[in-house]
Write an enzyme that holds these catalytic residues in place. Structure first.
Site, PDB file in Angstrom:
ATOM      1  N   HIS A 176       0.835  -1.210   0.000  1.00  0.00           N
ATOM      2  CA  HIS A 176       0.000   0.000   0.000  1.00  0.00           C
ATOM      3  C   HIS A 176       0.868   1.258   0.000  1.00  0.00           C
ATOM      4  O   HIS A 176       0.684   2.158  -0.834  1.00  0.00           O
ATOM      5  CB  HIS A 176      -0.908  -0.009   1.229  1.00  0.00           C
ATOM      6  CG  HIS A 176      -1.775   1.199   1.360  1.00  0.00           C
ATOM      7  ND1 HIS A 176      -3.081   1.240   0.917  1.00  0.00           N
ATOM      8  CD2 HIS A 176      -1.520   2.445   1.862  1.00  0.00           C
ATOM      9  CE1 HIS A 176      -3.595   2.442   1.143  1.00  0.00           C
ATOM     10  NE2 HIS A 176      -2.666   3.190   1.733  1.00  0.00           N
ATOM     11  N   GLU A 177       1.810   1.321   0.932  1.00  0.00           N
ATOM     12  CA  GLU A 177       2.638   2.514   1.052  1.00  0.00           C
ATOM     13  C   GLU A 177       3.575   2.679  -0.146  1.00  0.00           C
ATOM     14  O   GLU A 177       3.901   3.804  -0.534  1.00  0.00           O
ATOM     15  CB  GLU A 177       3.454   2.470   2.348  1.00  0.00           C
ATOM     16  CG  GLU A 177       2.612   2.482   3.622  1.00  0.00           C
ATOM     17  CD  GLU A 177       1.730   3.711   3.741  1.00  0.00           C
ATOM     18  OE1 GLU A 177       2.047   4.746   3.127  1.00  0.00           O
ATOM     19  OE2 GLU A 177       0.708   3.638   4.449  1.00  0.00           O
ATOM     20  N   HIS A 200       1.874   4.794  -2.773  1.00  0.00           N
ATOM     21  CA  HIS A 200       2.009   6.230  -2.502  1.00  0.00           C
ATOM     22  C   HIS A 200       3.423   6.707  -2.848  1.00  0.00           C
ATOM     23  O   HIS A 200       3.613   7.760  -3.466  1.00  0.00           O
ATOM     24  CB  HIS A 200       1.723   6.526  -1.029  1.00  0.00           C
ATOM     25  CG  HIS A 200       0.304   6.321  -0.627  1.00  0.00           C
ATOM     26  ND1 HIS A 200      -0.769   6.831  -1.337  1.00  0.00           N
ATOM     27  CD2 HIS A 200      -0.244   5.660   0.440  1.00  0.00           C
ATOM     28  CE1 HIS A 200      -1.897   6.505  -0.740  1.00  0.00           C
ATOM     29  NE2 HIS A 200      -1.610   5.789   0.338  1.00  0.00           N
TER      30      HIS A 200
END
Length: 414
Positions: free
Chosen positions: A18-19, A22
């Site tokens: 997920h990170e 980003h």
């Protein structure tokens, strides 16, 4: 022990993926990622990358974050009158500001700070031996914060709010997007491991070990033709047929026809419902394995959206699960092997992706909503307003997490 390892594996993979979404799109948008952290709390490992990002592993293996310049509460604060040690290059330009008590540079200049600008002018002014002195600060200078974390300073040109609207939108959306991709990959790996994709469009089924049919002497893949008086055409017919057949019995014994052979079978009663102990047959074709991951991901997404809708209209904490519930599910999956772990990983990844898209401040969906509002208004929401909304959203999410975790503990231990 396997339950703990399974929990940490699932949680770490989901958070890192997920990170990383980003992180990757922030870099593409020209936003400085000051830190990429796995875990929370005090850091136990750090590495300063050539790309300007500090990569850290922190002591609590729950969560993680990407710290982007100018995103949320990311600020450089140097209280007036504080002492900072400045490392200078040959031209007398500051390359490192040390706010910690660590003595990293014996040649550092001790300065009592009067004023500074690390965003536009890139200068710092203070007292050196009671004499006022000003220094230029390099664009790529680093700052060692009080806890010893060394990160790049954040000039305006590399801050989040100065990236293009599309760049910011994709930076916010990339985290959930990566969760959806991870879900598809996990489900696809699961299908290859188990040899094929579930095919519910036939009356051929797989007998579950220790299930009712297995106890009746069946194994492997069989053709389930009848349950009671109901002819079975596909997998969806099984539950209604069991419900109908058990209406006429009090002991769970029903007539079952398998492979042209009829006999009485003692069904298993689980949570007040009867189970015959079968799974859909497997389609072992390569096409089914390749497309099945998308199908399973879409099915999981549908279940999650339905559950969220039900929670909105019928709020109930029992419909939510926190770390305790995830740990329990991970422990059960670990006992059943890698296939179950991958299935749980895929489902949770899709779940987290959808949850993060909810238009709540502090979640990715809240930031995306602000991007959409900016596109409609043709001007950004005030930074102060965005900060207040984020703080309110974060507070609500913390309260919700505490309530959900406490509810999980009560359900598990009391």
């Amino acid at each position: 022990m396997m339950g703990i390892l399974s929990f940490l594996f699932i949680f770490a993979v989901i958070v890192i993926v997920h990170e990383y979404g980003h992180f990757l799109f922030a870099k593409r948008a020209g936003i400085l990622v000051r830190e990429f952290a796995v875990g929370m709390g005090p850091k136990i490992f750090s590495h300063q990358g050539k790309d300007g990002t500090l990569y850290t592993i922190r002591i609590l293996p729950l969560g993680g974050y990407v710290r982007m310049a100018g995103w949320g509460e990311d600020r450089v604060e140097i209280p007036k009158g504080s002492l900072v040690a400045l490392s200078l290059n040959d031209q007398g330009v500051v390359t490192r500001l040390n706010l910690s008590k660590k003595q990293l540079d014996p040649q550092a200049v001790p300065l009592q700070v009067l004023e500074y600008d690390l965003e536009e002018a890139l200068t710092i002014k203070g007292l050196l031996m009671d004499q006022e002195q000003s220094y230029a600060v390099d664009h790529d200078a680093t700052i060692i914060e009080k806890d010893g974390t060394e990160v790049r300073i954040a000039p305006l040109d590399v801050q989040y709010q100065n990236a293009s609207l599309w760049g910011r939108f994709m930076t916010n959306f990339a985290g959930p997007m990566n969760n959806f991709i991870l879900g598809v990959v996990a489900f696809s790996l699961l299908l290859f491991l188990q040899g094929g994709a579930p095919n519910p469009n036939t009356n051929q089924v797989r007998v579950v070990e220790s299930g009712a049919l297995a106890k009746a002497g069946y194994s492997g893949q069989v053709t389930l033709e009848k349950i009671g008086d109901t002819t079975i055409e596909d997998y969806a017919d099984i539950s209604p047929a069991i419900e109908k057949a058990t209406e006429k019995t009090t002991d769970g014994k029903v007539s079952v026809q398998v492979n042209d052979n009829s006999q009485e079978v003692q069904l298993d009663e689980i949570d007040g419902s009867y189970r015959i102990g079968v799974l859909p047959a497997l389609d072992t074709s390569l096409a089914a394995k390749l497309t099945g991951g998308f199908t399973m991901a879409a099915s999981a997404a549908g279940q999650i959206v339905t559950a969220i809708r039900n929670l909105i209209f019928n709020p109930n904490l029992n419909g939510l699960g926190g770390p305790v519930a995830i740990y329990q599910a991970s422990s059960m999956a670990a006992r059943d092997g890698w296939v179950s772990v991958l299935q749980l990983l895929g489902f949770l990844s899709i779940n987290i992706g959808i949850f993060n898209l909810l238009p709540i401040p502090a979640l990715d969906g809240g930031k995306i909503l602000l991007n959409i509002i900016e596109a409609i208004r043709r001007k950004p929401v005030k930074r102060e307003t965005e900060t207040y909304l984020t703080l309110i959203g974060a507070g609500l999410m913390v309260l919700l997490m505490i309530a959900v975790t406490w509810n999980d503990i009560i359900r598990t231990f009391f």
